[in-house]
Motif scaffolding. Structure first.
Motif, mmCIF file in Angstrom:
data_model
loop_
_atom_site.group_PDB
_atom_site.id
_atom_site.type_symbol
_atom_site.label_atom_id
_atom_site.label_comp_id
_atom_site.label_asym_id
_atom_site.label_seq_id
_atom_site.Cartn_x
_atom_site.Cartn_y
_atom_site.Cartn_z
ATOM 1 N N PRO A 44 0.803 -1.228 0.000
ATOM 2 C CA PRO A 44 0.000 0.000 0.000
ATOM 3 C C PRO A 44 0.841 1.286 0.000
ATOM 4 C CG PRO A 44 -0.422 -1.318 1.993
ATOM 5 C CD PRO A 44 0.536 -2.088 1.151
ATOM 6 N N MET A 45 1.983 1.247 0.679
ATOM 7 C CA MET A 45 2.848 2.432 0.702
ATOM 8 C C MET A 45 3.366 2.751 -0.694
ATOM 9 S SD MET A 45 3.258 4.230 3.340
ATOM 10 C CE MET A 45 4.824 5.085 3.108
ATOM 11 N N GLU A 46 3.780 1.695 -1.369
ATOM 12 C CA GLU A 46 4.311 1.846 -2.725
ATOM 13 C C GLU A 46 3.205 2.350 -3.641
ATOM 14 O OE1 GLU A 46 6.837 2.168 -5.674
ATOM 15 O OE2 GLU A 46 7.403 1.774 -3.585
ATOM 16 N N GLN A 47 2.030 1.801 -3.447
ATOM 17 C CA GLN A 47 0.860 2.187 -4.222
ATOM 18 C C GLN A 47 0.566 3.675 -4.020
ATOM 19 O OE1 GLN A 47 -0.234 -0.593 -5.780
ATOM 20 N NE2 GLN A 47 -1.405 0.755 -7.098
ATOM 21 N N GLU A 48 0.638 4.068 -2.788
ATOM 22 C CA GLU A 48 0.380 5.442 -2.381
ATOM 23 C C GLU A 48 1.391 6.391 -3.051
ATOM 24 O OE1 GLU A 48 -1.757 6.922 -0.241
ATOM 25 O OE2 GLU A 48 -0.680 8.828 -0.083
ATOM 26 N N LEU A 49 2.657 5.982 -3.029
ATOM 27 C CA LEU A 49 3.693 6.788 -3.662
ATOM 28 C C LEU A 49 3.465 6.904 -5.157
ATOM 29 C CD1 LEU A 49 7.033 5.749 -1.946
ATOM 30 C CD2 LEU A 49 6.179 8.070 -2.295
ATOM 31 N N GLN A 50 3.070 5.798 -5.752
ATOM 32 C CA GLN A 50 2.762 5.791 -7.179
ATOM 33 C C GLN A 50 1.637 6.767 -7.485
ATOM 34 O OE1 GLN A 50 3.153 3.365 -9.910
ATOM 35 N NE2 GLN A 50 4.970 2.373 -9.069
ATOM 36 N N ASN A 51 0.618 6.722 -6.658
ATOM 37 C CA ASN A 51 -0.520 7.622 -6.830
ATOM 38 C C ASN A 51 -0.074 9.066 -6.738
ATOM 39 O OD1 ASN A 51 -2.416 5.696 -7.200
ATOM 40 N ND2 ASN A 51 -3.132 5.673 -5.086
ATOM 41 N N LEU A 52 0.760 9.341 -5.743
ATOM 42 C CA LEU A 52 1.220 10.698 -5.521
ATOM 43 C C LEU A 52 2.040 11.180 -6.716
ATOM 44 C CD1 LEU A 52 1.488 13.175 -3.755
ATOM 45 C CD2 LEU A 52 3.380 12.075 -2.575
ATOM 46 N N ARG A 53 2.935 10.312 -7.184
ATOM 47 C CA ARG A 53 3.763 10.681 -8.325
ATOM 48 C C ARG A 53 2.885 10.966 -9.532
ATOM 49 N NH1 ARG A 53 7.068 5.954 -8.120
ATOM 50 N NH2 ARG A 53 7.900 6.281 -6.046
ATOM 51 N N ARG A 54 1.930 10.085 -9.733
ATOM 52 C CA ARG A 54 1.039 10.202 -10.878
ATOM 53 C C ARG A 54 0.255 11.518 -10.785
ATOM 54 N NH1 ARG A 54 -3.965 7.540 -11.034
ATOM 55 N NH2 ARG A 54 -4.914 7.927 -13.047
ATOM 56 N N LEU A 55 -0.199 11.788 -9.575
ATOM 57 C CA LEU A 55 -0.979 12.990 -9.338
ATOM 58 C C LEU A 55 -0.154 14.245 -9.625
ATOM 59 C CD1 LEU A 55 -3.689 14.007 -8.108
ATOM 60 C CD2 LEU A 55 -2.473 14.172 -5.967
ATOM 61 N N ARG A 56 1.102 14.240 -9.180
ATOM 62 C CA ARG A 56 1.940 15.421 -9.381
ATOM 63 C C ARG A 56 2.240 15.635 -10.851
ATOM 64 N NH1 ARG A 56 6.318 15.818 -4.590
ATOM 65 N NH2 ARG A 56 6.384 17.978 -5.261
ATOM 66 N N VAL A 57 2.451 14.537 -11.566
ATOM 67 C CA VAL A 57 2.713 14.651 -13.000
ATOM 68 C C VAL A 57 1.476 15.204 -13.697
ATOM 69 C CG1 VAL A 57 3.158 13.349 -15.112
ATOM 70 C CG2 VAL A 57 4.462 12.840 -13.045
ATOM 71 N N LEU A 58 0.326 14.621 -13.364
ATOM 72 C CA LEU A 58 -0.933 15.080 -13.950
ATOM 73 C C LEU A 58 -1.170 16.548 -13.634
ATOM 74 C CD1 LEU A 58 -3.465 12.211 -13.228
ATOM 75 C CD2 LEU A 58 -2.831 13.136 -15.457
ATOM 76 N N ALA A 59 -0.963 16.885 -12.373
ATOM 77 C CA ALA A 59 -1.216 18.247 -11.929
ATOM 78 C C ALA A 59 -0.296 19.211 -12.666
ATOM 79 C CB ALA A 59 -1.023 18.348 -10.427
ATOM 80 N N ALA A 60 0.976 18.845 -12.790
ATOM 81 C CA ALA A 60 1.933 19.717 -13.458
ATOM 82 C C ALA A 60 1.541 19.888 -14.928
ATOM 83 C CB ALA A 60 3.336 19.140 -13.344
ATOM 84 N N LEU A 61 1.158 18.795 -15.549
ATOM 85 C CA LEU A 61 0.755 18.852 -16.953
ATOM 86 C C LEU A 61 -0.451 19.752 -17.139
ATOM 87 C CD1 LEU A 61 1.069 15.133 -18.088
ATOM 88 C CD2 LEU A 61 2.447 17.056 -18.858
ATOM 89 N N ASN A 62 -1.340 19.713 -16.182
ATOM 90 C CA ASN A 62 -2.568 20.480 -16.300
ATOM 91 C C ASN A 62 -2.482 21.845 -15.648
ATOM 92 O OD1 ASN A 62 -3.751 18.390 -17.682
ATOM 93 N ND2 ASN A 62 -4.513 17.403 -15.838
ATOM 94 N N GLY A 63 -1.287 22.233 -15.250
ATOM 95 C CA GLY A 63 -1.086 23.552 -14.686
ATOM 96 C C GLY A 63 -1.682 23.733 -13.304
ATOM 97 N N LEU A 64 -1.823 22.639 -12.561
ATOM 98 C CA LEU A 64 -2.350 22.749 -11.203
ATOM 99 C C LEU A 64 -1.189 22.623 -10.227
ATOM 100 C CD1 LEU A 64 -5.286 20.233 -11.584
ATOM 101 C CD2 LEU A 64 -5.440 22.706 -11.760
ATOM 102 N N GLU A 65 -1.370 23.171 -9.069
ATOM 103 C CA GLU A 65 -0.319 23.078 -8.069
ATOM 104 C C GLU A 65 -0.820 22.364 -6.822
ATOM 105 O OE1 GLU A 65 2.272 26.351 -6.427
ATOM 106 O OE2 GLU A 65 1.868 27.008 -8.494
ATOM 107 N N VAL A 66 -0.061 21.395 -6.359
ATOM 108 C CA VAL A 66 -0.451 20.705 -5.127
ATOM 109 C C VAL A 66 0.275 21.386 -3.974
ATOM 110 C CG1 VAL A 66 -0.746 18.453 -4.042
ATOM 111 C CG2 VAL A 66 -0.292 18.588 -6.475
ATOM 112 N N ASP A 67 -0.479 21.863 -3.029
ATOM 113 C CA ASP A 67 0.125 22.486 -1.859
ATOM 114 C C ASP A 67 0.441 21.385 -0.852
ATOM 115 O OD1 ASP A 67 0.913 23.913 0.290
ATOM 116 O OD2 ASP A 67 -0.968 24.999 0.564
ATOM 117 N N LEU A 68 1.693 20.934 -0.886
ATOM 118 C CA LEU A 68 2.033 19.782 -0.053
ATOM 119 C C LEU A 68 2.269 20.148 1.411
ATOM 120 C CD1 LEU A 68 4.262 17.830 -2.562
ATOM 121 C CD2 LEU A 68 1.987 17.199 -1.804
ATOM 122 N N ASP A 69 2.228 21.445 1.727
ATOM 123 C CA ASP A 69 2.361 21.848 3.117
ATOM 124 C C ASP A 69 1.033 21.745 3.855
ATOM 125 O OD1 ASP A 69 5.010 22.376 2.872
ATOM 126 O OD2 ASP A 69 4.675 24.450 2.262
#
Ligand SMILES: [Zn+2]
Ligand SMILES: [Zn+2]
Length: 141
Positions: free
Chosen positions: A14-39
């Motif tokens: 699940p941890m690995e899965q979670e990291l994968q999701n996060l990576r995927r999300l950041r790539v998607l977000a960056a591509l779509n011009g969105l910013e994830v506020d990780l703080d």
């Protein structure tokens, strides 16, 4: 030749899965011009559960701003209080990282008491500023 993706398929960790999701999300977000506020803390589970669901019907045209995919008939979207809507799965990943709407930064409740305190304070500050602005407006118009 063996398929690269077969060999490197994510395992069920699940941890690995979670990291994968996060990576995927950041790539998607960056591509779509969105910013994830990780703080920011994640939105509270209860707040996410409470969100109304919108099931896409045949004639609707809805695009999920996170993955930019067109909604298909029968898909569930979650509607945030700001009225922006996203795929159920996309918004769950998003809100597990940050508590604000990707489109307008509307903030959802969190489970973090300190952050909630800060959020309340900010909201009061905003209201105070609005009252000052209104007052100035009424004085000079
Ligand atoms: Zn999506
Ligand atoms: Zn929004």
């Amino acid at each position: 030749m063996t398929d690269y993706f077969d060999e490197h398929a994510p395992d069920a960790d699940p941890m690995e899965q979670e990291l994968q999701n996060l990576r995927r999300l950041r790539v998607l977000a960056a591509l779509n011009g969105l910013e994830v506020d990780l703080d920011a803390p994640s939105a509270s589970k209860a707040a996410i559960e409470k969100l109304p669901v919108h099931v896409i019907t045949k004639d609707e045209q809805v695009e999920c701003p996170i993955c930019k995919m067109e909604g298909e008939e029968g898909e569930s979207y979650k509607v945030l209080p700001c009225k922006h809507e996203f795929h159920d799965a996309c918004v769950k990943i998003w809100l597990s990282k940050t508590n604000s709407c990707p489109m307008c930064r509307f903030e959802l409740e969190t489970d973090d008491p300190e952050y909630e305190e800060l959020r309340r304070y900010r909201a009061e500050e905003r209201q105070r500023q609005e009252r000052v602005d209104q007052l100035l407006d009424s004085m000079f118009t």
